[in-house]
Write a protein that holds these residues in place. Structure first.
Motif, PDB file in Angstrom:
ATOM      1  N   ILE A 122       0.843  -1.206   0.000  1.00 36.92           N
ATOM      2  CA  ILE A 122       0.000   0.000   0.000  1.00 36.92           C
ATOM      3  C   ILE A 122       0.874   1.251   0.000  1.00 36.92           C
ATOM      4  CG2 ILE A 122      -1.679   1.306   1.369  1.00 36.92           C
ATOM      5  CD1 ILE A 122      -2.875  -1.373   2.215  1.00 36.92           C
ATOM      6  N   SER A 123       1.939   1.248   0.805  1.00 35.12           N
ATOM      7  CA  SER A 123       2.790   2.446   0.882  1.00 35.12           C
ATOM      8  C   SER A 123       3.676   2.641  -0.350  1.00 35.12           C
ATOM      9  CB  SER A 123       3.660   2.393   2.145  1.00 35.12           C
ATOM     10  OG  SER A 123       4.527   1.290   2.083  1.00 35.12           O
ATOM     11  N   ASN A 124       3.922   1.598  -1.121  1.00 37.47           N
ATOM     12  CA  ASN A 124       4.760   1.707  -2.319  1.00 37.47           C
ATOM     13  C   ASN A 124       3.928   1.878  -3.598  1.00 37.47           C
ATOM     14  OD1 ASN A 124       7.097   1.425  -0.838  1.00 37.47           O
ATOM     15  ND2 ASN A 124       7.204  -0.789  -1.144  1.00 37.47           N
ATOM     16  N   GLY A 125       2.911   2.700  -3.549  1.00 33.33           N
ATOM     17  CA  GLY A 125       2.128   2.992  -4.754  1.00 33.33           C
ATOM     18  C   GLY A 125       0.866   2.173  -4.897  1.00 33.33           C
ATOM     19  N   GLY A 126       0.416   1.528  -3.869  1.00 34.40           N
ATOM     20  CA  GLY A 126      -0.795   0.717  -3.955  1.00 34.40           C
ATOM     21  C   GLY A 126      -2.086   1.501  -3.810  1.00 34.40           C
TER      22      GLY A 126
END
Length: 190
Positions: A122-126
């Motif tokens: 989620i934190s890496n572009g999700g």
């Protein structure tokens, strides 16, 4: 040669008098057996010639009276926004279940390919992927409901509406269990 009483009995069916009433006119007894309406009729030829020695009786089968059953009328589906998105309405659990099914499969696929847990995904572009998928699936689920369609109308065999609900429920539980397990473990499940 038939007697006049017999001729009057045989000639009266057109007059509308029942067989019981006709028969009781000429019989002095109080008990008259009731004749069956659908009894088979036999026709025989009583010719004096030997032409029709092999006589077969013609019987009429009783008519079958099976009630005609019509399919029940389809219940009207409300297309009001407040009814479709009500807590017990057709949309919320189905949309959440569909999103959870896609989310669970996507989370497991990324975790197996990159080794990232759900929070790292989620934190890496999700977030943009989650938002886009949510909008597309929500619109795709709501448009048929606002047109008056029902989920049960397209439900056949193994792909039934109940199966979709249960798969969505298990996917929601699976996503929560995956996130909780990764949080407790401190990293990816795999």
């Amino acid at each position: 040669m038939a007697t006049p009483a017999m001729q009057s009995i045989l000639a009266r069916p057109v007059s509308g008098v029942t067989a019981r009433a006709r028969f009781s006119q000429f019989t002095p007894c109080s008990y008259v057996p009731r004749l069956q309406r659908n009894a088979g009729m036999q026709v025989r030829c009583m010719a004096e010639d030997d032409q029709n020695k092999d006589v077969t009786p013609i019987t009429t089968p009783p008519p079958t009276s099976q009630p005609i059953s019509f399919p029940p009328p389809k219940p009207k589906v409300s297309t009001k926004f407040s009814d479709v998105l009500a807590f017990s309405g057709p949309a919320p659990e189905r949309i959440n279940g569909r999103l959870a099914m896609i989310g669970f499969v996507a989370a497991m696929a990324v975790e197996l390919s990159k080794g990232e847990d759900v929070l790292a995904q989620i934190s890496n572009g999700g977030v943009p992927w989650f938002g886009g998928t949510s909008i597309v699936l929500t619109l795709a689920s709501l448009i048929p409901l606002f047109k008056g369609g029902s989920v049960e109308s397209r439900s056949e065999g193994i792909m039934s509406s109940d199966a979709e609900l249960w798969n969505g429920r298990f996917a929601m539980l699976g996503l929560v269990a995956l996130a909780f397990t990764e949080f407790v473990k401190g990293g990816a499940l795999v």
